[in-house]
Design a protein around this motif. Sequence first.
Motif, PDB file in Angstrom:
ATOM      1  N   UNK A  37      40.032  98.827 -17.849  1.00 56.08           N
ATOM      2  CA  UNK A  37      39.974 100.008 -16.996  1.00 56.08           C
ATOM      3  C   UNK A  37      38.528 100.456 -16.738  1.00 56.08           C
ATOM      4  N   UNK A  38      37.566  99.806 -17.374  1.00 50.65           N
ATOM      5  CA  UNK A  38      36.173 100.219 -17.235  1.00 50.65           C
ATOM      6  C   UNK A  38      35.626  99.885 -15.843  1.00 50.65           C
ATOM      7  N   UNK A  39      34.762 100.762 -15.348  1.00 50.67           N
ATOM      8  CA  UNK A  39      34.062 100.492 -14.101  1.00 50.67           C
ATOM      9  C   UNK A  39      32.775  99.749 -14.433  1.00 50.67           C
ATOM     10  N   UNK A  40      32.585  98.589 -13.831  1.00 50.18           N
ATOM     11  CA  UNK A  40      31.418  97.761 -14.126  1.00 50.18           C
ATOM     12  C   UNK A  40      30.196  98.316 -13.389  1.00 50.18           C
ATOM     13  N   UNK A  41      29.133  98.537 -14.132  1.00 51.65           N
ATOM     14  CA  UNK A  41      27.864  99.011 -13.561  1.00 51.65           C
ATOM     15  C   UNK A  41      26.793  97.981 -13.882  1.00 51.65           C
ATOM     16  N   UNK A  42      26.088  97.516 -12.853  1.00 53.96           N
ATOM     17  CA  UNK A  42      25.013  96.542 -13.064  1.00 53.96           C
ATOM     18  C   UNK A  42      23.688  97.264 -13.185  1.00 53.96           C
ATOM     19  N   UNK A  53      25.990  96.857 -17.525  1.00 51.80           N
ATOM     20  CA  UNK A  53      25.571  97.887 -18.473  1.00 51.80           C
ATOM     21  C   UNK A  53      26.672  98.169 -19.495  1.00 51.80           C
ATOM     22  N   UNK A  54      26.269  98.287 -20.758  1.00 50.82           N
ATOM     23  CA  UNK A  54      27.239  98.588 -21.825  1.00 50.82           C
ATOM     24  C   UNK A  54      27.172 100.051 -22.248  1.00 50.82           C
ATOM     25  N   UNK A  55      26.377 100.854 -21.538  1.00 47.91           N
ATOM     26  CA  UNK A  55      26.236 102.272 -21.898  1.00 47.91           C
ATOM     27  C   UNK A  55      27.568 102.995 -21.743  1.00 47.91           C
ATOM     28  N   UNK A  56      28.070 103.545 -22.828  1.00 43.00           N
ATOM     29  CA  UNK A  56      29.298 104.316 -22.782  1.00 43.00           C
ATOM     30  C   UNK A  56      30.551 103.518 -22.528  1.00 43.00           C
ATOM     31  N   UNK A  57      30.448 102.202 -22.597  1.00 42.86           N
ATOM     32  CA  UNK A  57      31.601 101.349 -22.281  1.00 42.86           C
ATOM     33  C   UNK A  57      32.548 101.250 -23.480  1.00 42.86           C
ATOM     34  N   UNK A  58      33.835 101.262 -23.207  1.00 43.42           N
ATOM     35  CA  UNK A  58      34.833 101.034 -24.255  1.00 43.42           C
ATOM     36  C   UNK A  58      35.160  99.550 -24.310  1.00 43.42           C
ATOM     37  N   UNK A  59      35.135  99.004 -25.515  1.00 44.19           N
ATOM     38  CA  UNK A  59      35.451  97.584 -25.702  1.00 44.19           C
ATOM     39  C   UNK A  59      36.823  97.443 -26.358  1.00 44.19           C
ATOM     40  N   UNK A  60      37.484  96.361 -26.020  1.00 50.65           N
ATOM     41  CA  UNK A  60      38.813  96.090 -26.565  1.00 50.65           C
ATOM     42  C   UNK A  60      38.904  94.626 -26.998  1.00 50.65           C
ATOM     43  N   UNK A 115      36.718  88.967 -19.143  1.00 48.27           N
ATOM     44  CA  UNK A 115      35.391  89.289 -18.613  1.00 48.27           C
ATOM     45  C   UNK A 115      34.781  88.115 -17.853  1.00 48.27           C
ATOM     46  N   UNK A 116      34.708  86.946 -18.472  1.00 48.38           N
ATOM     47  CA  UNK A 116      34.111  85.807 -17.779  1.00 48.38           C
ATOM     48  C   UNK A 116      35.147  84.888 -17.140  1.00 48.38           C
ATOM     49  N   UNK A 117      36.352  84.857 -17.711  1.00 49.14           N
ATOM     50  CA  UNK A 117      37.419  84.042 -17.126  1.00 49.14           C
ATOM     51  C   UNK A 117      37.163  82.548 -17.182  1.00 49.14           C
ATOM     52  N   UNK A 118      36.284  82.123 -18.083  1.00 49.60           N
ATOM     53  CA  UNK A 118      35.918  80.713 -18.124  1.00 49.60           C
ATOM     54  C   UNK A 118      37.004  79.804 -18.666  1.00 49.60           C
TER      55      UNK A 118
END
Length: 257
Positions: A14-19, A25-32, A119-122
């Motif tokens: 649900x995170x909005x990706x910011x470059x 950017x990982x600032x304030x990002x929630x990881x799962x 995230x990368x879908x590799x």
Amino acid sequence: MNIAVLLKQTFDTEEKIVLRDGKASEDGVKFIVNPYDEYAIEEAIRLKEAHGGQVTALSLGPARVAEALRTALAMGADEAIWIDDAGIPQDESAAAEAIAAALGQQSFDLVLGGNFSVDTGGAQVAVRVAAALGLPHVTSITKLTVDGGTASVERDAEGDLERIDVTLPALFTAQQGLNEPRYPSLPGIMKAKKKPFKSLTAQDLGFTDGRTAEAARTVRISLSLPPGRQAGQMLHGTPQEQATALVGLLRNGVRTI
């Protein structure tokens, strides 16, 4: 039965990706925990409950991946191994080499991972680990049954169903539909704090004194967000006129045909 589960910590879907400076950017990002890896954890726990044994959750990344490993422990895994990614190239090939080196230090009957990371879908690391360890592997499984030294799996094959028997040890990647992952319970969260948690560095895996983890085989040239969605265009007229206009737009407008 000893089961290893490969898991990755990813951005919350649900995170909005910011470059920023060419990176997400990982600032304030929630990881799962990568959602597909949750299926792998759940399947490993179910196999342990049915056949006995031990489940080891393993992840490569920065220190924050400890949170993902604690989640796996709270779900029911017995121990966790964190591989510090410092000194390991940020590439699927190098990551697989490091993980294979860690798995090579122990004996496993089964290795489970997610079908791909969101995230990368590799969808490369798990199968590369299997190749490095010389294990047979099946991807995108939707059913797994173990009987002695053989695993019977079903996998989604672009709309068709494949049934495959594989001799263990082997590696499988989990597809949506394999199971319904459980939520960590409060007792599980409390028990997780006392379960074994092992940390490994690149040096612990033997990458020292000039022998580094395999150099990255892929290089990211740039990172950009997809263009914003534009307003739709209404076509008018008879169905034939609309079809003619649509073909014209596809051919001359967006040039897809």
